[in-house]
Write a protein that holds these residues in place. Structure first.
Motif, PDB file in Angstrom:
ATOM      1  N   ALA A  32      12.463  40.375  54.888  1.00 43.16           N
ATOM      2  CA  ALA A  32      13.495  39.715  54.081  1.00 43.16           C
ATOM      3  C   ALA A  32      13.891  38.380  54.711  1.00 43.16           C
ATOM      4  CB  ALA A  32      14.713  40.624  53.933  1.00 43.16           C
ATOM      5  N   ALA A  33      14.002  38.337  56.021  1.00 44.75           N
ATOM      6  CA  ALA A  33      14.395  37.101  56.711  1.00 44.75           C
ATOM      7  C   ALA A  33      13.335  36.020  56.558  1.00 44.75           C
ATOM      8  CB  ALA A  33      14.664  37.379  58.184  1.00 44.75           C
ATOM      9  N   VAL A  80      14.258  27.944  63.029  1.00 47.32           N
ATOM     10  CA  VAL A  80      14.610  27.255  61.790  1.00 47.32           C
ATOM     11  C   VAL A  80      13.835  25.949  61.695  1.00 47.32           C
ATOM     12  CG1 VAL A  80      16.540  26.208  60.520  1.00 47.32           C
ATOM     13  CG2 VAL A  80      16.906  28.273  61.834  1.00 47.32           C
ATOM     14  N   GLU A  81      13.459  25.578  60.478  1.00 45.93           N
ATOM     15  CA  GLU A  81      12.749  24.320  60.244  1.00 45.93           C
ATOM     16  C   GLU A  81      13.692  23.144  60.459  1.00 45.93           C
ATOM     17  OE1 GLU A  81      11.212  24.511  56.277  1.00 45.93           O
ATOM     18  OE2 GLU A  81       9.827  26.144  56.774  1.00 45.93           O
ATOM     19  N   TYR A  82      13.163  22.085  61.044  1.00 40.64           N
ATOM     20  CA  TYR A  82      13.944  20.877  61.278  1.00 40.64           C
ATOM     21  C   TYR A  82      14.414  20.295  59.943  1.00 40.64           C
ATOM     22  CZ  TYR A  82      15.247  16.173  62.645  1.00 40.64           C
ATOM     23  OH  TYR A  82      15.938  15.020  62.840  1.00 40.64           O
ATOM     24  N   GLY A  83      15.681  19.863  59.904  1.00 48.02           N
ATOM     25  CA  GLY A  83      16.233  19.247  58.703  1.00 48.02           C
ATOM     26  C   GLY A  83      17.024  20.206  57.833  1.00 48.02           C
ATOM     27  N   GLU A  88      23.683  27.354  56.398  1.00 51.66           N
ATOM     28  CA  GLU A  88      23.227  27.836  55.093  1.00 51.66           C
ATOM     29  C   GLU A  88      22.043  28.794  55.237  1.00 51.66           C
ATOM     30  OE1 GLU A  88      22.439  24.594  52.440  1.00 51.66           O
ATOM     31  OE2 GLU A  88      24.463  23.792  52.644  1.00 51.66           O
ATOM     32  N   VAL A  89      21.111  28.448  56.105  1.00 47.77           N
ATOM     33  CA  VAL A  89      19.948  29.313  56.336  1.00 47.77           C
ATOM     34  C   VAL A  89      20.410  30.659  56.885  1.00 47.77           C
ATOM     35  CG1 VAL A  89      17.812  29.604  57.655  1.00 47.77           C
ATOM     36  CG2 VAL A  89      18.342  27.389  56.630  1.00 47.77           C
ATOM     37  N   ALA A  90      21.327  30.632  57.860  1.00 47.09           N
ATOM     38  CA  ALA A  90      21.827  31.870  58.462  1.00 47.09           C
ATOM     39  C   ALA A  90      22.559  32.728  57.433  1.00 47.09           C
ATOM     40  CB  ALA A  90      22.747  31.553  59.639  1.00 47.09           C
TER      41      ALA A  90
END
Length: 133
Positions: A32-33, A80-83, A88-90
């Motif tokens: 899921a992550a 996490v991808e740069y930018g 929000e991602v978390a």
């Protein structure tokens, strides 16, 4: 004869019991992550890196889960991808993991702790010699 060391019994009804391995919860959470936009990968540490080099794909890499009879707490370690906005991602990881684990196992997820272990610049942001542009 009944080994419950790494399993959780979900239901004891008249027709039998349902046992879910703690590893299953970790795999569900990990998958899921990785579906969340902005997650470059999971951070599994030294053991996970060695296993991948030997050709073993670990679907629960970067996930720790404490599972009780009806509840679970999950820790996820991501890159996490740069930018991307890390908050929000978390938050999306927390929501997606909670929904996936609760819907597939019936366990109540008390918390999903997201640990950002690094930032990925991806292959497009590097020059040929490996330096960042």
């Amino acid at each position: 004869m009944d080994d419950n060391g790494n399993q959780v019994i979900i239901d004891e009804g008249g027709s039998g019991t349902i046992k879910i391995s703690e590893d299953v919860v970790k795999i569900i959470a990990g998958l899921a992550a990785t579906e969340v936009e902005g997650v470059s990968g999971m951070s599994g540490g030294l053991a996970g890196g060695i296993a991948e080099k030997l050709g073993h794909k670990n679907m629960s890499k970067g996930v720790k889960a404490e599972v009780g009879e009806k509840e679970a707490t999950i820790d996820i370690h991501v890159i996490v991808e740069y930018g991307c906005r890390i908050q929000e991602v978390a938050y999306q990881i927390q929501t997606k993991v909670r929904n996936a684990v609760e819907s597939m196992t019936g366990l109540k997820v008390l918390s999903v702790n997201v640990n950002v272990q690094g930032v990925s610049f991806g292959p497009d942001n590097k020059e040929e010699d490996g330096k960042i542009k």
